[in-house]
Design an enzyme around this catalytic site. Structure first.
Site, PDB file in Angstrom:
ATOM      1  N   GLU A  72      -6.143   0.735   4.283  1.00  0.00           N
ATOM      2  CA  GLU A  72      -5.298   0.266   5.374  1.00  0.00           C
ATOM      3  C   GLU A  72      -4.649  -1.072   5.030  1.00  0.00           C
ATOM      4  O   GLU A  72      -3.496  -1.338   5.405  1.00  0.00           O
ATOM      5  CB  GLU A  72      -6.096   0.184   6.678  1.00  0.00           C
ATOM      6  CG  GLU A  72      -6.503   1.549   7.194  1.00  0.00           C
ATOM      7  CD  GLU A  72      -7.097   1.515   8.599  1.00  0.00           C
ATOM      8  OE1 GLU A  72      -6.947   0.492   9.297  1.00  0.00           O
ATOM      9  OE2 GLU A  72      -7.713   2.524   8.985  1.00  0.00           O
ATOM     10  N   GLU A  73      -5.378  -1.929   4.318  1.00  0.00           N
ATOM     11  CA  GLU A  73      -4.799  -3.216   3.925  1.00  0.00           C
ATOM     12  C   GLU A  73      -3.570  -3.002   3.045  1.00  0.00           C
ATOM     13  O   GLU A  73      -2.542  -3.666   3.212  1.00  0.00           O
ATOM     14  CB  GLU A  73      -5.832  -4.051   3.179  1.00  0.00           C
ATOM     15  CG  GLU A  73      -5.291  -5.378   2.672  1.00  0.00           C
ATOM     16  CD  GLU A  73      -6.363  -6.275   2.069  1.00  0.00           C
ATOM     17  OE1 GLU A  73      -5.988  -7.274   1.420  1.00  0.00           O
ATOM     18  OE2 GLU A  73      -7.562  -5.992   2.257  1.00  0.00           O
ATOM     19  N   ARG A  74      -3.660  -2.091   2.108  1.00  0.00           N
ATOM     20  CA  ARG A  74      -2.558  -1.892   1.175  1.00  0.00           C
ATOM     21  C   ARG A  74      -1.396  -1.143   1.813  1.00  0.00           C
ATOM     22  O   ARG A  74      -0.231  -1.399   1.500  1.00  0.00           O
ATOM     23  CB  ARG A  74      -3.083  -1.196  -0.079  1.00  0.00           C
ATOM     24  CG  ARG A  74      -3.946  -2.158  -0.882  1.00  0.00           C
ATOM     25  CD  ARG A  74      -4.844  -1.514  -1.916  1.00  0.00           C
ATOM     26  NE  ARG A  74      -5.680  -2.560  -2.538  1.00  0.00           N
ATOM     27  CZ  ARG A  74      -6.739  -2.333  -3.292  1.00  0.00           C
ATOM     28  NH1 ARG A  74      -7.119  -1.086  -3.530  1.00  0.00           N
ATOM     29  NH2 ARG A  74      -7.435  -3.332  -3.806  1.00  0.00           N
ATOM     30  N   ALA A 134       0.404  -3.820   3.743  1.00  0.00           N
ATOM     31  CA  ALA A 134       1.233  -4.659   2.884  1.00  0.00           C
ATOM     32  C   ALA A 134       2.563  -3.990   2.574  1.00  0.00           C
ATOM     33  O   ALA A 134       3.626  -4.630   2.590  1.00  0.00           O
ATOM     34  CB  ALA A 134       0.485  -4.992   1.594  1.00  0.00           C
ATOM     35  N   GLY A 184      -4.740  -8.979  -1.935  1.00  0.00           N
ATOM     36  CA  GLY A 184      -5.161  -7.623  -1.622  1.00  0.00           C
ATOM     37  C   GLY A 184      -5.291  -6.738  -2.849  1.00  0.00           C
ATOM     38  O   GLY A 184      -5.251  -5.511  -2.756  1.00  0.00           O
TER      39      GLY A 184
END
Length: 431
Positions: free
Chosen positions: A287-289, A292, A409
């Site tokens: 989800e972080e990537r 981004a 990240g």
């Protein structure tokens, strides 16, 4: 508030279909579609978005215009923004827990709605504030929402969704950045408690956070099997915010170095199973990537459209800069690349909603986003000439801020290594 009716809307209706596909939702959310919602939004990007996504984006856009963008210049100058104030506004409007469980204050919608929010955050006139919001929604809380106990969710997730608490993510250390397995921070058992010693680096929201989703070593053994995620209250005895780190970009977001000295935390603060922290963090990275990549889309479009407007008016040798073929062709190429990134992201999100592991695609999208941001900001700034080298225009801020996406990240090189693993081209150990 700009979207005060959003929570009421979501609590009363459950969407059975959006646009061209079926969506599932675990709350009684968004039963009807709203054709009018698309009138003020770009409805052409409807592969994963329908009218209800656009209504949510419209609500967030109004908040950005009223409560965020008018103050960004001041926050950038002061090298800080009031996270608790901003997050509370977003939390009151249901925008910090879009895909989080309803029983903890979330909206219970699928990740496509979180994607819509992430993309819309790109309209904020800096990279720092959207990044800080993303830490709260897509970096520090996904694992807690998926694997945490009810007690932990009540204590940490619910107030993060409401905006009453600010979260940060503690993974990177002085000697361990993209190499997550090499972290040194350790949590030793003592009865029913953990005693944590070590430190974290590059911690976004670290100076303002109320709690940290902290990756620590909880045992000896293989580095992928000896780690746990721990919910660590930042007001615990022994937690020291050593300094706020000065950065070349992302000025209004506080980034802290933090030390832990005999910090006592109940073992019940471990998220999910002890020893599964590395796995949970890898899942959380998806989800972080994706966030981004999504966050990159609007800023790049703004760079391009602002550059078109400037070069159309600015004349050199008697004609607009834009009339030079190298300029309008370059901008056309950049716009094409943005659309290709958008398509890849939307595909990854569609698969993620179906429950598939999208580590490979998310890594590709994150890699492409970081590199394309660097290319777009550099080429667009060049066409602004001397004006682009000042702090008076948004392009110079984007040039500074967006450089981080290729580093934070997981650096580009880490994304490439992940992709190589899926391609089975990475050299085997010992070779």
């Amino acid at each position: 508030m700009a979207s005060a009716g959003l929570r009421t809307l979501v609590s009363k209706r459950c969407l059975t279909s959006l646009g061209r596909r079926e969506l599932s939702c675990s709350s009684k959310a968004l039963q009807k579609t709203h054709p009018a919602a698309t009138e003020s939004s770009d409805s052409s990007h409807d592969i994963i978005y329908g009218p209800d996504h656009m209504q949510m984006r419209d609500s967030l856009r109004k908040i950005i215009q009223k409560d965020i963008n008018p103050f960004v210049d001041e926050w950038e100058k002061n090298k800080a923004f009031p996270a608790h104030k901003v997050f509370k506004v977003l939390g009151d409007n249901g925008l910090l827990g879009v895909n989080k469980p309803v029983e903890y204050g979330g909206l219970g919608l699928d990740y496509s709605f979180s994607a819509a929010v992430a993309e819309e955050l790109g309209y904020i006139n800096c990279g720092a504030v959207p990044m800080a919001i993303g830490v709260q929604t897509d970096m520090a809380t996904p694992a807690l929402a998926k694997f945490g106990s009810d007690k932990l969710k009540q204590e940490f997730l619910a107030p993060s969704i409401s905006g009453d608490k600010v979260a940060c993510l503690g993974v990177s250390e002085v000697g361990s950045g993209s190499d997550v397995a090499s972290i040194k921070t350790r949590a030793a058992r003592k009865g029913d408690d953990l005693i944590i010693n070590g430190g974290k680096m590059w911690t976004t929201n670290g100076a303002q956070a109320d709690w940290m989703c902290c990756l620590v070593n909880t045992s000896e053994g293989k580095p992928h099997m000896n780690k746990s995620l721990v919910c660590l209250p930042m007001d615990s005895s022994g937690v020291t915010v050593a300094k706020k780190i000065e950065k070349i970009g992302m000025w209004s977001s506080d980034t802290a170095q933090i030390f832990f000295e005999d910090v006592r935390v109940p073992r019940s603060h471990i998220v999910g199973e002890e020893g599964q922290g590395f796995t949970y963090q890898m899942i959380q990275f998806q989800e972080e990537r994706l966030f981004a990549g999504l966050l990159a889309l609007v800023p790049m479009e703004k760079m391009i459209t602002d550059t078109i407007a400037y070069t159309r008016e600015r004349k050199v040798f008697g004609k607009p800069i834009l009339d030079n073929q190298t300029v309008h062709f370059t901008l056309a190429e950049l716009q094409t690349e943005v659309e290709l990134l958008r398509s890849a992201l939307y595909r990854a999100i569609a698969l993620y909603i179906k429950g598939q592991d999208v580590t490979n695609l998310a890594s590709m999208c994150k890699l492409k986003a970081g590199r394309l941001l660097r290319e777009a900001s550099d080429k667009c700034l060049q066409y602004w000439g001397g004006m682009g080298f000042t702090q008076d225009v948004l392009i110079s801020r984007m040039y500074r801020d967006m450089r981080l996406v290729s580093i934070g990240g997981g650096a580009d090189e880490v994304m490439l290594s992940i992709i190589c693993k899926f391609m089975d081209t990475l050299p085997k150990p010992g070779k």
